[in-house]
Motif scaffolding. Structure first.
Motif, PDB file in Angstrom:
ATOM      1  N   UNK A 179     112.140 -27.176  65.982  1.00 36.87           N
ATOM      2  CA  UNK A 179     110.743 -27.453  65.628  1.00 36.87           C
ATOM      3  C   UNK A 179     109.870 -27.189  66.852  1.00 36.87           C
ATOM      4  N   UNK A 180     108.928 -26.265  66.699  1.00 38.22           N
ATOM      5  CA  UNK A 180     107.981 -25.931  67.771  1.00 38.22           C
ATOM      6  C   UNK A 180     106.643 -25.613  67.100  1.00 38.22           C
ATOM      7  N   UNK A 181     105.630 -25.365  67.910  1.00 39.74           N
ATOM      8  CA  UNK A 181     104.359 -24.895  67.337  1.00 39.74           C
ATOM      9  C   UNK A 181     104.311 -23.362  67.329  1.00 39.74           C
ATOM     10  N   UNK A 182     105.481 -22.720  67.440  1.00 35.16           N
ATOM     11  CA  UNK A 182     105.537 -21.254  67.507  1.00 35.16           C
ATOM     12  C   UNK A 182     104.936 -20.574  66.280  1.00 35.16           C
ATOM     13  N   UNK A 183     105.042 -21.222  65.139  1.00 35.79           N
ATOM     14  CA  UNK A 183     104.448 -20.655  63.913  1.00 35.79           C
ATOM     15  C   UNK A 183     102.967 -20.373  64.163  1.00 35.79           C
ATOM     16  N   UNK A 191      94.691 -24.602  62.986  1.00 28.31           N
ATOM     17  CA  UNK A 191      95.800 -23.756  63.437  1.00 28.31           C
ATOM     18  C   UNK A 191      95.666 -23.463  64.928  1.00 28.31           C
ATOM     19  N   UNK A 192      94.418 -23.207  65.382  1.00 30.81           N
ATOM     20  CA  UNK A 192      94.177 -22.904  66.798  1.00 30.81           C
ATOM     21  C   UNK A 192      94.501 -24.134  67.648  1.00 30.81           C
ATOM     22  N   UNK A 193      94.052 -25.292  67.166  1.00 28.81           N
ATOM     23  CA  UNK A 193      94.321 -26.538  67.915  1.00 28.81           C
ATOM     24  C   UNK A 193      95.824 -26.765  68.046  1.00 28.81           C
ATOM     25  N   UNK A 194      96.585 -26.480  66.996  1.00 23.48           N
ATOM     26  CA  UNK A 194      98.040 -26.676  67.066  1.00 23.48           C
ATOM     27  C   UNK A 194      98.705 -25.599  67.924  1.00 23.48           C
ATOM     28  N   UNK A 195      98.157 -24.383  67.908  1.00 28.78           N
ATOM     29  CA  UNK A 195      98.715 -23.324  68.762  1.00 28.78           C
ATOM     30  C   UNK A 195      98.503 -23.689  70.235  1.00 28.78           C
ATOM     31  N   UNK A 196      97.388 -24.336  70.524  1.00 26.97           N
ATOM     32  CA  UNK A 196      97.049 -24.664  71.917  1.00 26.97           C
ATOM     33  C   UNK A 196      97.715 -25.939  72.420  1.00 26.97           C
ATOM     34  N   UNK A 197      98.178 -26.782  71.519  1.00 25.14           N
ATOM     35  CA  UNK A 197      98.641 -28.108  71.943  1.00 25.14           C
ATOM     36  C   UNK A 197      99.829 -28.557  71.084  1.00 25.14           C
ATOM     37  N   UNK A 198     101.026 -28.360  71.612  1.00 26.48           N
ATOM     38  CA  UNK A 198     102.233 -28.722  70.867  1.00 26.48           C
ATOM     39  C   UNK A 198     102.312 -30.230  70.601  1.00 26.48           C
ATOM     40  N   UNK A 199     101.846 -31.034  71.552  1.00 25.85           N
ATOM     41  CA  UNK A 199     101.901 -32.494  71.365  1.00 25.85           C
ATOM     42  C   UNK A 199     101.038 -32.916  70.179  1.00 25.85           C
ATOM     43  N   UNK A 200      99.866 -32.277  70.085  1.00 31.26           N
ATOM     44  CA  UNK A 200      98.969 -32.587  68.964  1.00 31.26           C
ATOM     45  C   UNK A 200      99.643 -32.199  67.641  1.00 31.26           C
ATOM     46  N   UNK A 201     100.278 -31.016  67.644  1.00 35.21           N
ATOM     47  CA  UNK A 201     100.992 -30.598  66.429  1.00 35.21           C
ATOM     48  C   UNK A 201     102.087 -31.609  66.073  1.00 35.21           C
ATOM     49  N   UNK A 202     102.887 -32.009  67.041  1.00 34.99           N
ATOM     50  CA  UNK A 202     103.972 -32.963  66.781  1.00 34.99           C
ATOM     51  C   UNK A 202     103.430 -34.278  66.215  1.00 34.99           C
TER      52      UNK A 202
END
Ligand code: HEM
Length: 367
Positions: free
Chosen positions: A269-273, A320-331
Protein backbone atom coordinates in the motif's frame (compact mmCIF):
# COMPACT_ATOMS: atom_id res chain seq x y z
CA UNK A 1 -44.96 -15.64 21.99
CA UNK A 2 -45.38 -11.94 22.58
CA UNK A 3 -42.49 -9.58 21.88
CA UNK A 4 -42.02 -8.83 25.57
CA UNK A 5 -41.96 -12.54 26.42
CA UNK A 6 -39.48 -13.11 23.62
CA UNK A 7 -37.34 -10.25 24.87
CA UNK A 8 -37.41 -11.58 28.44
CA UNK A 9 -36.57 -15.08 27.27
CA UNK A 10 -33.66 -13.86 25.19
CA UNK A 11 -32.33 -11.72 28.04
CA UNK A 12 -32.50 -14.64 30.47
CA UNK A 13 -30.71 -16.95 28.04
CA UNK A 14 -28.05 -14.40 27.26
CA UNK A 15 -27.44 -13.63 30.91
CA UNK A 16 -27.15 -17.30 31.80
CA UNK A 17 -24.77 -17.98 28.96
CA UNK A 18 -22.75 -14.82 29.49
CA UNK A 19 -22.22 -15.51 33.16
CA UNK A 20 -21.33 -19.18 32.62
CA UNK A 21 -17.60 -19.87 33.02
CA UNK A 22 -15.85 -20.59 29.75
CA UNK A 23 -15.00 -24.18 30.69
CA UNK A 24 -18.64 -25.08 31.13
CA UNK A 25 -19.97 -23.36 28.05
CA UNK A 26 -20.75 -26.64 26.35
CA UNK A 27 -23.45 -27.31 28.94
CA UNK A 28 -26.97 -27.35 27.54
CA UNK A 29 -29.27 -24.49 28.33
CA UNK A 30 -32.96 -24.38 27.54
CA UNK A 31 -34.38 -21.12 26.37
CA UNK A 32 -38.08 -21.12 25.53
CA UNK A 33 -37.54 -20.41 21.87
CA UNK A 34 -35.36 -22.07 19.32
CA UNK A 35 -32.61 -19.88 17.96
CA UNK A 36 -30.91 -20.40 14.71
CA UNK A 37 -27.21 -20.18 14.32
CA UNK A 38 -25.90 -16.95 12.83
CA UNK A 39 -22.80 -18.29 11.25
CA UNK A 40 -24.79 -20.02 8.56
CA UNK A 41 -23.56 -22.18 5.78
CA UNK A 42 -24.81 -21.05 2.36
CA UNK A 43 -26.62 -24.31 1.69
CA UNK A 44 -28.56 -24.18 4.97
CA UNK A 45 -30.26 -20.91 4.11
CA UNK A 46 -34.00 -21.23 4.70
CA UNK A 47 -36.52 -20.36 2.04
CA UNK A 48 -38.38 -17.77 4.10
CA UNK A 49 -37.40 -14.62 5.93
CA UNK A 50 -39.09 -15.66 9.17
CA UNK A 51 -35.93 -17.04 10.71
CA UNK A 52 -34.01 -13.97 9.69
CA UNK A 53 -36.52 -11.59 11.24
CA UNK A 54 -36.65 -13.56 14.51
CA UNK A 55 -32.90 -13.91 14.43
CA UNK A 56 -32.21 -10.27 13.75
CA UNK A 57 -34.57 -9.41 16.61
CA UNK A 58 -32.67 -11.81 18.84
CA UNK A 59 -29.32 -10.42 17.75
CA UNK A 60 -30.48 -6.89 18.41
CA UNK A 61 -31.95 -7.76 21.78
CA UNK A 62 -28.81 -9.59 22.75
CA UNK A 63 -26.80 -6.52 21.97
CA UNK A 64 -24.16 -7.69 19.57
CA UNK A 65 -21.83 -10.61 20.08
CA UNK A 66 -23.94 -12.54 22.53
CA UNK A 67 -25.79 -14.19 19.66
CA UNK A 68 -22.74 -16.30 19.20
CA UNK A 69 -23.71 -17.94 22.44
CA UNK A 70 -26.69 -19.70 21.04
CA UNK A 71 -26.81 -22.19 18.28
CA UNK A 72 -29.24 -24.86 17.24
CA UNK A 73 -28.49 -28.34 18.53
CA UNK A 74 -29.78 -31.05 16.22
CA UNK A 75 -29.45 -33.76 18.82
CA UNK A 76 -31.81 -32.19 21.35
CA UNK A 77 -34.95 -30.65 19.89
CA UNK A 78 -35.81 -27.38 21.54
CA UNK A 79 -32.46 -27.19 23.27
CA UNK A 80 -29.54 -25.03 22.32
CA UNK A 81 -25.90 -25.33 23.14
CA UNK A 82 -24.05 -22.48 24.75
CA UNK A 83 -20.95 -21.55 22.79
CA UNK A 84 -18.00 -19.47 23.72
CA UNK A 85 -18.08 -15.69 23.36
CA UNK A 86 -15.23 -14.70 21.05
CA UNK A 87 -12.90 -12.08 22.47
CA UNK A 88 -10.65 -9.65 20.61
CA UNK A 89 -7.90 -12.26 20.97
CA UNK A 90 -10.04 -14.79 19.13
CA UNK A 91 -10.56 -12.33 16.26
CA UNK A 92 -6.83 -11.64 16.28
CA UNK A 93 -6.29 -15.38 15.72
CA UNK A 94 -8.58 -15.20 12.67
CA UNK A 95 -6.67 -12.14 11.43
CA UNK A 96 -3.38 -14.03 11.86
CA UNK A 97 -4.69 -17.05 9.95
CA UNK A 98 -5.77 -14.81 7.06
CA UNK A 99 -2.41 -13.01 7.08
CA UNK A 100 -0.57 -16.35 6.94
CA UNK A 101 -2.80 -17.61 4.13
CA UNK A 102 -2.20 -14.44 2.09
CA UNK A 103 1.49 -15.29 2.01
CA UNK A 104 0.90 -18.82 0.75
CA UNK A 105 0.04 -17.50 -2.71
CA UNK A 106 3.16 -18.90 -4.38
CA UNK A 107 3.00 -18.11 -8.11
CA UNK A 108 -0.48 -16.58 -7.91
CA UNK A 109 -0.38 -13.09 -9.44
CA UNK A 110 2.28 -11.01 -7.67
CA UNK A 111 2.77 -13.49 -4.84
CA UNK A 112 0.00 -12.44 -2.47
CA UNK A 113 -3.71 -13.11 -2.13
CA UNK A 114 -4.02 -9.78 -0.33
CA UNK A 115 -5.39 -7.71 -3.25
CA UNK A 116 -8.15 -10.15 -4.19
CA UNK A 117 -9.10 -10.56 -0.51
CA UNK A 118 -9.39 -6.77 -0.20
CA UNK A 119 -11.52 -6.68 -3.33
CA UNK A 120 -13.90 -9.24 -1.81
CA UNK A 121 -14.33 -7.08 1.31
CA UNK A 122 -14.98 -4.00 -0.82
CA UNK A 123 -17.50 -5.66 -3.13
CA UNK A 124 -19.30 -7.18 -0.15
CA UNK A 125 -19.59 -3.71 1.44
CA UNK A 126 -20.02 -1.52 -1.63
CA UNK A 127 -23.53 -2.78 -2.39
CA UNK A 128 -24.90 -0.52 0.34
CA UNK A 129 -27.78 1.79 -0.50
CA UNK A 130 -28.28 4.61 2.01
CA UNK A 131 -31.88 5.25 0.94
CA UNK A 132 -33.20 1.73 1.52
CA UNK A 133 -30.59 0.61 4.05
CA UNK A 134 -30.08 -2.56 2.01
CA UNK A 135 -26.80 -4.14 1.00
CA UNK A 136 -23.45 -3.58 2.69
CA UNK A 137 -21.22 -5.93 4.62
CA UNK A 138 -23.80 -7.16 7.11
CA UNK A 139 -25.26 -10.21 5.41
CA UNK A 140 -22.41 -11.36 3.16
CA UNK A 141 -24.92 -12.03 0.43
CA UNK A 142 -22.26 -12.57 -2.23
CA UNK A 143 -22.31 -16.19 -1.04
CA UNK A 144 -25.51 -16.59 -3.01
CA UNK A 145 -26.41 -16.50 -6.68
CA UNK A 146 -27.18 -14.34 -8.53
CA UNK A 147 -24.95 -11.88 -6.59
CA UNK A 148 -21.99 -14.26 -6.73
CA UNK A 149 -22.43 -14.32 -10.51
CA UNK A 150 -22.75 -10.55 -11.06
CA UNK A 151 -20.20 -9.45 -13.66
CA UNK A 152 -18.48 -7.10 -11.18
CA UNK A 153 -17.78 -10.05 -8.89
CA UNK A 154 -16.02 -12.18 -11.51
CA UNK A 155 -12.91 -13.73 -9.97
CA UNK A 156 -13.97 -13.20 -6.39
CA UNK A 157 -14.71 -16.91 -6.09
CA UNK A 158 -10.94 -17.15 -5.57
CA UNK A 159 -11.15 -14.96 -2.45
CA UNK A 160 -14.34 -16.60 -1.19
CA UNK A 161 -12.67 -20.00 -1.56
CA UNK A 162 -9.70 -18.82 0.49
CA UNK A 163 -12.00 -17.43 3.15
CA UNK A 164 -13.75 -20.83 3.39
CA UNK A 165 -10.47 -22.30 4.61
CA UNK A 166 -10.42 -19.76 7.43
CA UNK A 167 -14.11 -20.32 8.14
CA UNK A 168 -13.41 -24.05 8.56
CA UNK A 169 -10.85 -23.18 11.25
CA UNK A 170 -13.09 -20.62 12.98
CA UNK A 171 -16.67 -21.71 12.29
CA UNK A 172 -18.11 -19.26 14.84
CA UNK A 173 -17.26 -16.15 12.82
CA UNK A 174 -19.92 -14.68 10.51
CA UNK A 175 -19.04 -14.34 6.86
CA UNK A 176 -19.42 -10.56 6.93
CA UNK A 177 -16.98 -10.28 9.82
CA UNK A 178 -14.63 -12.77 8.16
CA UNK A 179 -14.54 -11.04 4.80
CA UNK A 180 -14.11 -7.54 6.20
CA UNK A 181 -11.45 -8.73 8.64
CA UNK A 182 -9.77 -10.19 5.55
CA UNK A 183 -9.81 -6.73 3.99
CA UNK A 184 -8.29 -5.26 7.13
CA UNK A 185 -5.57 -7.92 7.21
CA UNK A 186 -4.86 -7.35 3.52
CA UNK A 187 -4.34 -3.59 3.94
CA UNK A 188 -2.36 -3.84 7.17
CA UNK A 189 -0.14 -6.75 6.11
CA UNK A 190 0.67 -5.06 2.79
CA UNK A 191 2.23 -2.16 4.78
CA UNK A 192 -0.90 -0.05 4.80
CA UNK A 193 -2.38 1.99 7.63
CA UNK A 194 -4.24 0.54 10.59
CA UNK A 195 -7.92 0.00 9.77
CA UNK A 196 -10.19 0.26 12.82
CA UNK A 197 -12.51 -2.77 12.80
CA UNK A 198 -15.04 -4.48 15.02
CA UNK A 199 -17.25 -7.56 14.73
CA UNK A 200 -21.01 -7.82 14.81
CA UNK A 201 -22.16 -8.63 11.28
CA UNK A 202 -24.63 -11.48 10.90
CA UNK A 203 -25.19 -13.88 8.05
CA UNK A 204 -28.18 -13.16 5.87
CA UNK A 205 -29.93 -15.35 3.38
CA UNK A 206 -30.38 -15.70 -0.35
CA UNK A 207 -33.43 -13.44 -0.12
CA UNK A 208 -31.15 -10.57 0.92
CA UNK A 209 -29.01 -10.58 -2.24
CA UNK A 210 -28.60 -7.15 -3.78
CA UNK A 211 -29.55 -6.30 -7.38
CA UNK A 212 -26.89 -6.14 -10.08
CA UNK A 213 -25.47 -2.72 -10.94
CA UNK A 214 -24.63 -1.40 -7.46
CA UNK A 215 -20.85 -1.57 -7.98
CA UNK A 216 -18.95 0.85 -10.22
CA UNK A 217 -18.53 0.27 -13.94
CA UNK A 218 -14.93 0.97 -14.94
CA UNK A 219 -15.88 2.24 -18.40
CA UNK A 220 -17.86 5.20 -17.03
CA UNK A 221 -17.11 8.80 -16.01
CA UNK A 222 -17.37 11.14 -13.03
CA UNK A 223 -21.17 11.32 -12.93
CA UNK A 224 -21.35 7.55 -12.61
CA UNK A 225 -18.73 7.46 -9.84
CA UNK A 226 -20.61 10.15 -7.89
CA UNK A 227 -23.92 8.34 -8.38
CA UNK A 228 -22.58 4.94 -7.32
CA UNK A 229 -20.48 6.11 -4.36
CA UNK A 230 -23.00 8.78 -3.40
CA UNK A 231 -25.57 5.99 -3.05
CA UNK A 232 -23.23 4.38 -0.50
CA UNK A 233 -22.85 7.72 1.32
CA UNK A 234 -19.40 8.81 0.10
CA UNK A 235 -18.33 12.32 -1.02
CA UNK A 236 -15.69 13.36 -3.61
CA UNK A 237 -12.79 13.24 -1.17
CA UNK A 238 -13.78 9.77 0.00
CA UNK A 239 -14.19 8.51 -3.58
CA UNK A 240 -10.63 9.62 -4.36
CA UNK A 241 -9.20 8.11 -1.16
CA UNK A 242 -10.98 4.81 -1.87
CA UNK A 243 -9.64 4.75 -5.43
CA UNK A 244 -6.12 4.73 -3.97
CA UNK A 245 -6.75 1.02 -3.26
CA UNK A 246 -5.72 0.49 -6.87
CA UNK A 247 -2.12 0.82 -5.72
CA UNK A 248 -2.75 -2.86 -5.06
CA UNK A 249 -3.39 -5.81 -7.31
CA UNK A 250 -4.08 -6.03 -10.98
CA UNK A 251 -6.77 -6.50 -13.59
CA UNK A 252 -7.28 -9.90 -15.16
CA UNK A 253 -8.54 -10.21 -18.74
CA UNK A 254 -10.38 -13.40 -17.80
CA UNK A 255 -12.24 -11.65 -14.98
CA UNK A 256 -13.02 -8.04 -15.88
CA UNK A 257 -11.66 -7.94 -19.41
CA UNK A 258 -9.04 -5.34 -18.36
CA UNK A 259 -5.40 -6.32 -17.96
CA UNK A 260 -2.40 -5.31 -15.87
CA UNK A 261 -1.35 -3.64 -12.61
CA UNK A 262 -1.69 0.04 -11.69
CA UNK A 263 1.66 0.34 -9.93
CA UNK A 264 5.11 -1.26 -9.86
CA UNK A 265 4.52 -2.53 -6.30
CA UNK A 266 1.07 -4.17 -6.38
CA UNK A 267 1.45 -5.89 -3.02
CA UNK A 268 2.39 -2.77 -1.03
CA UNK A 269 0.00 0.00 0.00
CA UNK A 270 1.49 3.32 -1.15
CA UNK A 271 0.24 6.56 -2.68
CA UNK A 272 1.91 5.47 -5.96
CA UNK A 273 -1.47 5.25 -7.69
CA UNK A 274 -1.76 9.02 -7.31
CA UNK A 275 1.87 9.89 -8.00
CA UNK A 276 1.85 7.77 -11.19
CA UNK A 277 -1.41 9.33 -12.38
CA UNK A 278 0.38 12.70 -12.31
CA UNK A 279 3.93 11.74 -13.27
CA UNK A 280 3.24 9.46 -16.23
CA UNK A 281 1.78 10.17 -19.63
CA UNK A 282 -1.28 8.01 -20.04
CA UNK A 283 -2.37 6.94 -23.51
CA UNK A 284 -5.13 4.66 -24.75
CA UNK A 285 -3.85 1.13 -25.10
CA UNK A 286 -4.12 -0.29 -28.60
CA UNK A 287 -5.39 -3.79 -28.13
CA UNK A 288 -8.25 -6.11 -28.72
CA UNK A 289 -9.87 -5.39 -25.36
CA UNK A 290 -11.91 -2.83 -23.43
CA UNK A 291 -10.76 0.81 -23.42
CA UNK A 292 -7.96 1.23 -20.88
CA UNK A 293 -4.90 3.46 -20.57
CA UNK A 294 -1.25 2.51 -20.41
CA UNK A 295 1.81 4.48 -19.37
CA UNK A 296 3.62 5.72 -22.44
CA UNK A 297 7.09 5.05 -21.01
CA UNK A 298 7.00 1.40 -20.00
CA UNK A 299 3.61 0.26 -21.30
CA UNK A 300 3.52 -2.06 -18.30
CA UNK A 301 1.08 -0.15 -16.11
CA UNK A 302 -2.60 0.47 -16.65
CA UNK A 303 -5.40 2.84 -15.64
CA UNK A 304 -9.10 2.23 -16.02
CA UNK A 305 -11.23 5.00 -17.53
CA UNK A 306 -12.63 5.58 -14.00
CA UNK A 307 -9.09 5.88 -12.61
CA UNK A 308 -8.27 8.58 -15.13
CA UNK A 309 -11.39 10.49 -14.09
CA UNK A 310 -9.69 10.97 -10.71
CA UNK A 311 -7.20 13.38 -12.37
CA UNK A 312 -9.34 14.73 -15.21
CA UNK A 313 -12.32 15.81 -13.08
CA UNK A 314 -11.67 19.10 -11.27
CA UNK A 315 -13.62 18.10 -8.18
CA UNK A 316 -11.62 14.90 -7.74
CA UNK A 317 -8.23 16.17 -8.93
CA UNK A 318 -7.46 18.41 -5.95
CA UNK A 319 -7.73 15.45 -3.58
CA UNK A 320 -5.67 13.23 -5.88
CA UNK A 321 -2.93 15.90 -5.91
CA UNK A 322 -3.01 16.19 -2.12
CA UNK A 323 -2.61 12.41 -1.80
CA UNK A 324 0.17 12.33 -4.42
CA UNK A 325 2.03 14.99 -2.43
CA UNK A 326 1.50 13.54 1.03
CA UNK A 327 1.52 9.81 1.73
CA UNK A 328 0.68 10.33 5.42
CA UNK A 329 -2.44 12.25 4.47
CA UNK A 330 -3.43 9.46 2.09
CA UNK A 331 -2.88 6.81 4.78
CA UNK A 332 -4.95 8.79 7.30
CA UNK A 333 -7.88 9.29 4.92
CA UNK A 334 -7.61 5.79 3.43
CA UNK A 335 -7.84 4.26 6.90
CA UNK A 336 -10.93 6.29 7.78
CA UNK A 337 -12.73 5.63 4.51
CA UNK A 338 -11.99 1.89 4.46
CA UNK A 339 -13.25 1.59 8.05
CA UNK A 340 -16.44 3.41 6.98
CA UNK A 341 -16.81 1.22 3.88
CA UNK A 342 -16.55 -2.02 5.85
CA UNK A 343 -19.22 -0.89 8.33
CA UNK A 344 -21.83 0.00 5.71
CA UNK A 345 -25.20 -1.63 6.26
CA UNK A 346 -24.56 -2.84 9.80
CA UNK A 347 -27.10 -1.59 12.36
CA UNK A 348 -25.36 0.12 15.30
CA UNK A 349 -27.11 -2.23 17.73
CA UNK A 350 -25.22 -5.19 16.31
CA UNK A 351 -21.70 -4.06 17.13
CA UNK A 352 -19.96 -6.15 19.74
CA UNK A 353 -17.96 -3.14 20.89
CA UNK A 354 -18.99 0.53 20.99
CA UNK A 355 -15.61 1.50 19.55
CA UNK A 356 -13.71 -0.20 16.72
CA UNK A 357 -10.65 -2.25 17.64
CA UNK A 358 -7.09 -2.07 16.42
CA UNK A 359 -5.97 -5.44 15.08
CA UNK A 360 -2.24 -6.11 15.34
CA UNK A 361 -0.06 -6.95 12.35
CA UNK A 362 1.93 -10.19 12.36
CA UNK A 363 5.18 -8.20 12.60
CA UNK A 364 3.96 -6.23 15.55
CA UNK A 365 3.10 -9.43 17.42
CA UNK A 366 6.63 -10.79 16.91
CA UNK A 367 8.19 -7.83 18.70
C1 HEM B 1 -13.73 3.64 -8.34
C2 HEM B 1 -14.43 2.62 -8.78
C3 HEM B 1 -13.80 1.29 -9.01
C4 HEM B 1 -13.80 0.60 -10.17
C5 HEM B 1 -14.49 0.99 -11.47
C6 HEM B 1 -13.02 -0.60 -9.95
C7 HEM B 1 -12.79 -1.55 -10.90
C8 HEM B 1 -11.90 -2.59 -10.77
C9 HEM B 1 -11.59 -3.55 -11.80
C10 HEM B 1 -12.18 -3.58 -13.20
C11 HEM B 1 -10.66 -4.39 -11.29
C12 HEM B 1 -10.01 -5.58 -11.99
C13 HEM B 1 -10.66 -6.89 -11.57
C14 HEM B 1 -9.97 -8.08 -12.20
O1 HEM B 1 -9.89 -8.12 -13.44
O2 HEM B 1 -9.51 -8.97 -11.47
C15 HEM B 1 -10.38 -3.97 -9.96
C16 HEM B 1 -9.47 -4.57 -9.12
C17 HEM B 1 -9.25 -4.20 -7.83
N1 HEM B 1 -9.96 -3.26 -7.12
FE1 HEM B 1 -11.22 -1.89 -7.91
N2 HEM B 1 -12.57 -0.61 -8.67
C18 HEM B 1 -13.05 0.52 -8.05
C19 HEM B 1 -12.85 0.86 -6.73
C20 HEM B 1 -12.17 0.08 -5.82
C21 HEM B 1 -12.18 0.29 -4.40
C22 HEM B 1 -13.00 1.35 -3.70
C23 HEM B 1 -11.36 -0.67 -3.87
C24 HEM B 1 -11.01 -0.92 -2.44
C25 HEM B 1 -11.25 -0.11 -1.45
C26 HEM B 1 -10.84 -1.45 -4.95
C27 HEM B 1 -9.94 -2.47 -4.81
C28 HEM B 1 -9.48 -3.25 -5.85
C29 HEM B 1 -8.39 -4.18 -5.73
C30 HEM B 1 -7.53 -4.44 -4.50
C31 HEM B 1 -8.25 -4.79 -6.97
C32 HEM B 1 -7.23 -5.85 -7.39
C33 HEM B 1 -7.82 -7.22 -7.28
C34 HEM B 1 -6.85 -8.31 -7.67
O3 HEM B 1 -5.65 -8.05 -7.78
O4 HEM B 1 -7.32 -9.45 -7.84
N3 HEM B 1 -11.38 -0.99 -6.11
N4 HEM B 1 -11.15 -2.89 -9.65
Amino acid sequence: MSLSALRASVRRSALRAATAPRASTTALIRPRIAFRKYSTEPESAPKSNTGLIAGVAAAVLLGGGAYFLLSGDDSAPGAVKAKFVPTQDDYQKVYNAIADLMDEAGDYDDGSYGPVILRLAWHASGTFDVASGTGGSNYATMRFAPESLHGANAGLDVARGLMEKIKAQFPWISYGDLWTLGGVAAVQEMSGPRIPWRPGRIDGFAENVTPDGRLPDATQGGAHLRAIFGRMGFNDQEIVALSGAHALGRCHAARSGFEGPWTFSPTTVTNDYFTLLFSETWVWKKWNGPKQLEDKKTKSLMMLPTDYVIVSDKGFKKYAKAYADDNDLFFKDFSAVIAKLFELGVPATQWVSPEPWSMKTLDEQKK
